[in-house]
Structures are given as structure tokens and as C-alpha cells.
Motif scaffolding. Structure first.
Motif, PDB file in Angstrom:
ATOM      1  N   ILE A 277       0.852  -1.195   0.000  1.00 50.74           N
ATOM      2  CA  ILE A 277       0.000   0.000   0.000  1.00 50.74           C
ATOM      3  C   ILE A 277       0.879   1.233   0.000  1.00 50.74           C
ATOM      4  CG2 ILE A 277      -1.634   1.369   1.375  1.00 50.74           C
ATOM      5  CD1 ILE A 277      -3.026  -0.958   0.224  1.00 50.74           C
ATOM      6  N   THR A 278       0.551   2.198  -0.843  1.00 52.39           N
ATOM      7  CA  THR A 278       1.211   3.495  -0.844  1.00 52.39           C
ATOM      8  C   THR A 278       0.201   4.549  -0.428  1.00 52.39           C
ATOM      9  OG1 THR A 278       2.698   2.818  -2.635  1.00 52.39           O
ATOM     10  CG2 THR A 278       2.476   5.179  -2.221  1.00 52.39           C
ATOM     11  N   SER A 294      -5.464   9.435   0.158  1.00 51.36           N
ATOM     12  CA  SER A 294      -5.512   8.557  -1.009  1.00 51.36           C
ATOM     13  C   SER A 294      -4.493   7.442  -0.823  1.00 51.36           C
ATOM     14  CB  SER A 294      -5.187   9.329  -2.291  1.00 51.36           C
ATOM     15  OG  SER A 294      -6.154  10.331  -2.532  1.00 51.36           O
ATOM     16  N   TYR A 295      -4.843   6.259  -1.307  1.00 48.87           N
ATOM     17  CA  TYR A 295      -3.883   5.164  -1.239  1.00 48.87           C
ATOM     18  C   TYR A 295      -4.039   4.280  -2.468  1.00 48.87           C
ATOM     19  CZ  TYR A 295      -7.788   2.283   0.488  1.00 48.87           C
ATOM     20  OH  TYR A 295      -8.980   1.627   0.621  1.00 48.87           O
ATOM     21  N   SER A 296      -2.934   3.724  -2.904  1.00 49.26           N
ATOM     22  CA  SER A 296      -2.937   2.816  -4.048  1.00 49.26           C
ATOM     23  C   SER A 296      -2.487   1.442  -3.597  1.00 49.26           C
ATOM     24  CB  SER A 296      -2.023   3.335  -5.161  1.00 49.26           C
ATOM     25  OG  SER A 296      -0.698   3.462  -4.695  1.00 49.26           O
ATOM     26  N   THR A 298      -0.985  -2.524  -4.694  1.00 45.13           N
ATOM     27  CA  THR A 298      -0.320  -3.322  -5.711  1.00 45.13           C
ATOM     28  C   THR A 298      -1.320  -4.344  -6.256  1.00 45.13           C
ATOM     29  OG1 THR A 298       0.470  -4.868  -4.034  1.00 45.13           O
ATOM     30  CG2 THR A 298       1.950  -3.066  -4.646  1.00 45.13           C
ATOM     31  N   ASP A 337      -9.357   3.112 -10.769  1.00 49.76           N
ATOM     32  CA  ASP A 337      -8.035   2.803 -11.326  1.00 49.76           C
ATOM     33  C   ASP A 337      -7.001   2.468 -10.253  1.00 49.76           C
ATOM     34  OD1 ASP A 337      -9.004   3.291 -13.888  1.00 49.76           O
ATOM     35  OD2 ASP A 337      -8.560   5.437 -13.765  1.00 49.76           O
ATOM     36  N   GLY A 338      -7.432   1.681  -9.267  1.00 54.40           N
ATOM     37  CA  GLY A 338      -6.504   1.256  -8.238  1.00 54.40           C
ATOM     38  C   GLY A 338      -6.206   2.297  -7.181  1.00 54.40           C
ATOM     39  N   LEU A 339      -6.816   3.488  -7.281  1.00 53.03           N
ATOM     40  CA  LEU A 339      -6.606   4.546  -6.296  1.00 53.03           C
ATOM     41  C   LEU A 339      -7.870   4.734  -5.478  1.00 53.03           C
ATOM     42  CD1 LEU A 339      -4.409   6.644  -5.452  1.00 53.03           C
ATOM     43  CD2 LEU A 339      -5.655   8.287  -6.863  1.00 53.03           C
ATOM     44  N   SER A 340      -7.747   4.639  -4.160  1.00 56.87           N
ATOM     45  CA  SER A 340      -8.898   4.805  -3.267  1.00 56.87           C
ATOM     46  C   SER A 340      -8.688   6.033  -2.402  1.00 56.87           C
ATOM     47  CB  SER A 340      -9.075   3.575  -2.373  1.00 56.87           C
ATOM     48  OG  SER A 340      -9.295   2.417  -3.150  1.00 56.87           O
ATOM     49  N   GLN A 341      -9.806   6.585  -1.908  1.00 54.22           N
ATOM     50  CA  GLN A 341      -9.743   7.733  -1.015  1.00 54.22           C
ATOM     51  C   GLN A 341     -10.640   7.487   0.194  1.00 54.22           C
ATOM     52  OE1 GLN A 341     -10.823  11.138  -3.495  1.00 54.22           O
ATOM     53  NE2 GLN A 341      -8.671  11.769  -3.545  1.00 54.22           N
TER      54      GLN A 341
END
Length: 395
Positions: A277-278, A294-296, A298, A337-341
Motif C-alpha cells: 500500500i502506498t 488517497s492510497y494505491s 499493488t 483505477d486502483g486509487l482509493s480515497q
């Protein structure tokens, strides 16, 4: 550990005193308690600096009683199995049977503890295929043949090498191929048992037990496959353990044993170099507005409805030492697109000059899988100009 019934009940309800002590000492140095396991008088604690947390995955904790035909935990071993930057590591603390005549029983318990470290159905390799095994504890091995006077005179004159050849563990390693794979540093310190309590005098009681190196620290690196002349040899992963120190500490007198410590350098080439997680901050962070995170992920990370993001003060003691937290699914505001908030309500966060961290905890992996850099939460938007120079949370 004190294994009396009242102590066990108290430590079940509250933090045990050793854990509290080490957290007090280590948290200012950015170490976090990641895992622990206890069996009666045995305790094993695992700490890591917070920047390593996304690369430490606790796979299993286990207790193996060997006392009273395997039903009582006054003897036996406890284990923490983990992945460290993609490598498998097992850490074992043990207490083996005492007395000079019980050497065969000690070796049987050693083998029993090792055999019980199986991980069926957990997709974890056999412990002998782990990259590193650290094994330590009160192993209770004694010094054979030599009389009490000779042993004490050898210790007095620091002629420890005269005693090594009759050390039961050293003898056993010559005859047991598996035990021989465990390495140990040189015994350049006096035997650590048995002392009169609150003194540096060896046993003066009627029994006058012969001194011995009962307290030992061993390690074993994974066997390397034999080279096949017909098959090109693949480069082995870089994983190197170097012993820096192996010493006893004579200044401590609360026990009839003297404590023993080892320090190692572990040099490795990470098999996992990016966190699962980033975490990415959005906008300016202050006490007047809810925070947006926000986090992305893998591609191979499977999130769970029970995953959460915790807000911590720098210097956290353990993973539940959060100031506040949010369930990622409950507080999610967008996903694409794999990015959540997710949003973070700051109403319950006290105003402080402390620095903070964000950690993403995976319920399925039982581990932190993402962590931010330290940052500050400003008192209000009026300080926005000052924010421009502040470090922002970011992996």
C-alpha cells in the motif's frame, strides 16, 4: 517470567511488565512491538523500527510444551515465524530439561520443538527451508567429567577453552548432523549458571552445582542446494548474517542465571522492495478540516472490509497504540483505477506539536502493509503559509 497463577492472570488482563519495560525503552528509538508469544515462564518479543513495518509479515506464533509428556509448558519452546523483505525467518525461545544426567532428554526436546514447527495448510515452507532460524534460551547444557574445583579454577583463570571440549552442546554437535548446522559464537564469557541470587558468586548452597553455559544463542542459515554440473547454477539471493557480539552481563544479579545477548548484522537484497500500500496525502493537513487520504494498492494485494488506517504519534509503542483510526470501506469516498480515497475525522485528535504517522493495517495478513513519513497536523488554516515548508506524509 514469573509464571505464578496471579502473575499469569494479571499479565493476561494487562501488558506484562517486560513488554511494558521494553516498549518504554525502545519506542523513543522508533522501535515498535510487532508481535509476542508467551508460554508460562517463557516470553518472546519481536520489535522493528517503524520504517520496516510494511516489509515485516507475521505468519505464525506458536507454543510447544514438552514438560509432563508434552502437556505442561514449564519446558518447551515458543516461536514467531515471519517474512522479512520476502525472506522466511523463525525465532525460537526455549527452556530445556535441567540436570547433568538429562542430556539425552534435552536433545529429544530440542528435536521435538523443531518437529512441531510445522505450518500445514498455511502455504509456509518447512522450518528447515527458512532462510534464517534464531534459536536461544535456557538450554541447560552442562560441563561433563571435570570436577567442581577444576571448573571453578578454569573460570577464575579465564581458561574457558579448557572447558569447551566437555560442554554437552559442543559434544552433541559433533555427532548430530542437524544440530551441527546451528552456529554459535565463541564462548568467551564465564559460564552463566548457577549463581547465588543478588551476587556474582557461583552456587554456595549445599548442592554446589557445577557452573555451566546453560544460556545459549544459536542460528542456522538455509542450506544451499548442491550444484548440478548439468544445470546452470542460479545466483543465490543475497542474505548474510554476521555475528558482532556474544556476551554475558555479570552486573545483573536478580536471577541465578546471568543474561546473555547477541548482536548481529543482517545484510540482504530485498525480495520485496515496494510496500503493498502506498499512502498519498491530499491537500493541507490542519485541525479545522477532515483529512483526505488517497492510497494505491499493488495488483496482488487483496483488501478486506476489516482493513483499517491508523493515525499514530511518532514513537508509537505497538500497532494498537493509535490516536484514531478509520475502517477503509466505511470511510471510503471514491475508488478508481486502483486509487482509493478515505476521509479522516479530526474532531477527536488533540492539538499537539507531536509528529504523526499513518499506517495501513491488513486484517488478512495481520500486518502493517503501508506507512507514511512523519508529518505534523497544524492547528488551523491560518497557518497554511507555514505548511508549505512542512514534510508531508508519503511512503
Amino acid at each position: 517470567m514469573n509464571c505464578g497463577i496471579m502473575s499469569l492472570l494479571s499479565d493476561t488482563a494487562f501488558e506484562d511488565p517486560w513488554s511494558s519495560f521494553f516498549m518504554d525503552v525502545l519506542s523513543p528509538l522508533t522501535f515498535v512491538k510487532v508481535s509476542s508469544v508467551r508460554m508460562q515462564g517463557l516470553l518472546l518479543l519481536f520489535f522493528a523500527k517503524h520504517q520496516h513495518l510494511p516489509f515485516v509479515q507475521i505468519l505464525s506464533t506458536k507454543s510447544t510444551p514438552t514438560g509432563l509428556f508434552g502437556y505442561w509448558g514449564n519446558k518447551g519452546g515458543i516461536n514467531i515465524c515471519l517474512k522479512l523483505y520476502g525472506y522466511y525467518v523463525s525465532i525460537i525461545n526455549c527452556h530445556l530439561p535441567p540436570h547433568m544426567a538429562n542430556n539425552d532428554q534435552r536433545l529429544q526436546h530440542f528435536d521435538r520443538i523443531l518437529e512441531m514447527q510445522n505450518f500445514e495448510g498455511q502455504n509456509i515452507p518447512n522450518i528447515l527451508d527458512h532462510d534464517l532460524i534464531l534459536w536461544f534460551g535456557d538450554m541447560n547444557f552442562r560441563i561433563e567429567d571435570f570436577g567442581l574445583h577444576f571448573v571453578r579454577e578454569s573460570i577464575k583463570n579465564r581458561c574457558y577453552s579448557d572447558l569447551w571440549e566437555k560442554d554437552q552442546l559442543s559434544i552433541a554437535k559433533k555427532h548430530d548432523p542437524l544440530l551441527r548446522e546451528f552456529q554459535e559464537g565463541p564462548l568467551l564469557f564465564p559460564p552463566t549458571y548457577k549463581f547465588d541470587k543478588n551476587s556474582n558468586n557461583y552456587d554456595t548452597s549445599e548442592k554446589k552445582r557445577k557452573p555451566a553455559w546453560t544460556d545459549r544463542i544459536l542460528w542456522r542459515l538455509k542450506r544451499q542446494p548442491q550444484a548440478n554440473p548439468h544445470t546452470p547454477r542460479l545466483p543465490a539471493p543475497h542474505f548474510c548474517l554476521t555475528l558482532r557480539s556474544y556476551v554475558s552481563h555479570m552486573v545483573y544479579c536478580i536471577s541465578d542465571h546471568k543474561p546473555v545477548t547477541s548482536t548481529f548484522d543482517l545484510e540482504l537484497k530485498p525480495l520485496v522492495s515496494a510496500p503493498l500500500i502506498t499512502l498519498i496525502p491530499e491537500g493541507l493537513w490542519n485541525m479545522e478540516n477532515d483529512m483526505l487520504i488517497s492510497y494505491s494498492l499493488t495488483p496482488d494485494f487483496l483488501s478486506s472490509p476489516w482493513d483499517w488506517i491508523g493515525l499514530y504519534k511518532v514513537g508509537l509503542r505497538h500497532i494498537n497504540d493509535y490516536v484514531s483510526y478509520v475502517w477503509v470501506r466505511d470511510n471510503q469516498v471514491s475508488f478508481n483505477d486502483g486509487l482509493s480515497q478515505v476521509y479522516f475525522n479530526v474532531s477527536n485528535i488533540p492539538e499537539t506539536e507531536d509528529q504523526f504517522l499513518l499506517c495501513y493495517y491488513s486484517n488478512s495478513l495481520h500486518s502493517v502493509v503501508g506507512i507514511s513519513k512523519p508529518f505534523k497536523i497544524q492547528p488551523g488554516s491560518s497557518l497554511a503559509e507555514d505548511l508549505l515548508g512542512e514534510a508531508q506524509p508519503h511512503i
